[in-house]
Scaffold this motif. Structure first.
Motif, short mmCIF file in Angstrom:
data_model
loop_
_atom_site.label_atom_id
_atom_site.label_comp_id
_atom_site.label_asym_id
_atom_site.label_seq_id
_atom_site.Cartn_x
_atom_site.Cartn_y
_atom_site.Cartn_z
N GLY A 23 -2.78 3.01 -6.23
CA GLY A 23 -1.86 2.67 -5.16
C GLY A 23 -2.36 3.17 -3.82
N SER A 24 -1.53 3.06 -2.80
CA SER A 24 -1.92 3.50 -1.46
C SER A 24 -2.07 5.02 -1.41
N CYS A 25 -2.87 5.49 -0.44
CA CYS A 25 -3.10 6.94 -0.34
C CYS A 25 -1.88 7.66 0.24
N GLY A 26 -1.14 6.96 1.10
CA GLY A 26 0.04 7.58 1.72
C GLY A 26 -0.28 8.56 2.81
N GLU A 27 -1.56 8.77 3.08
CA GLU A 27 -1.97 9.80 4.04
C GLU A 27 -2.69 9.26 5.26
#
Length: 220
Positions: A51-55
């Motif tokens: 999924g996306s890194c979110g960072e």
């Protein structure tokens, strides 16, 4: 997670569609997955295996709803339907290349609230989408949408979330065990409803009072 895995696979195989229809009851996680999809399409980490890194800057902007290329269109508070002007503005914005170099993503929440003229307004953009554009329609009642729209979308169905999964997801709110179990039971498979209750213990009290009143025969 199953739906997210499907979308990760599409990105990896370079098979991302230009339009999607997410179908499932309210509060089941359609918008959550749509936002995650937007993050993955624009994530700068280079690895979306989980999924996306979110960072990264892009992920953070999407989370804060300040990303110039990712927008959610929903019914305005004082209206009963999604206005055609909202969709015309959306289409106008999609004529421009993504500002941050990724994908232009538009999420239409409660798409069934589009009037016929508004729904017809987006047909052309669904038929001939600009490059690097993804439009995601969310609805619990796909039958209310014109077949011409449904036929142009990749349809992804969302089933109810299991009791155990809801328990796992709301543990972070540190409710007493009995309240955690109560929330999971009352949510009836809706993660959105469960999270809403877990965030506000007053809602839990309201539900308990309603059930008590019902047991006491106050609604007969």
């Amino acid at each position: 997670q199953k739906q997210i895995s499907m979308l990760i696979s599409a990105i990896k195989r370079n098979r991302v569609g230009s339009s999607y229809l997410f179908v499932g009851q309210a509060g089941i996680g359609k918008k959550l997955v749509a936002v995650e999809f937007a993050k993955m399409l624009n994530c700068r980490s280079g690895d979306i295996t989980k999924g996306s890194c979110g960072e990264c800057l892009s992920c953070k902007k999407i989370e804060l709803k300040t990303h110039p290329d990712v927008m959610i269109i929903s019914k305005e508070e004082e209206k009963t339907s999604i206005a055609i002007d909202q969709l015309r503005e959306m289409i106008k914005g999609l004529q421009l290349a993504p500002v941050m170099g990724g994908y232009n993503v538009r999420i239409i929440d409660d798409a069934h609230l589009m009037q016929k003229d508004a729904a017809n307004c987006i047909l052309k953009i669904l038929e001939e989408p600009p490059k690097n554009t993804v439009i995601i329609l969310l609805t619990p009642v796909p039958g209310s949408l014109p077949l011409t729209i449904i036929s142009r979308c990749a349809v992804i169905y969302f089933s109810v979330v299991t009791y155990d999964e809801i328990i796992r997801r709301i543990k972070e709110y540190n409710l007493p065990p009995d309240e955690t179990e109560f929330v999971a039971s009352v949510a009836m498979g809706s993660l959105g409803k469960a999270v809403e209750m877990a965030k506000d213990t007053e809602i839990i009290s309201e539900y308990k009072n309603i059930i008590t009143d019902f047991k006491d025969g106050k609604f007969t």
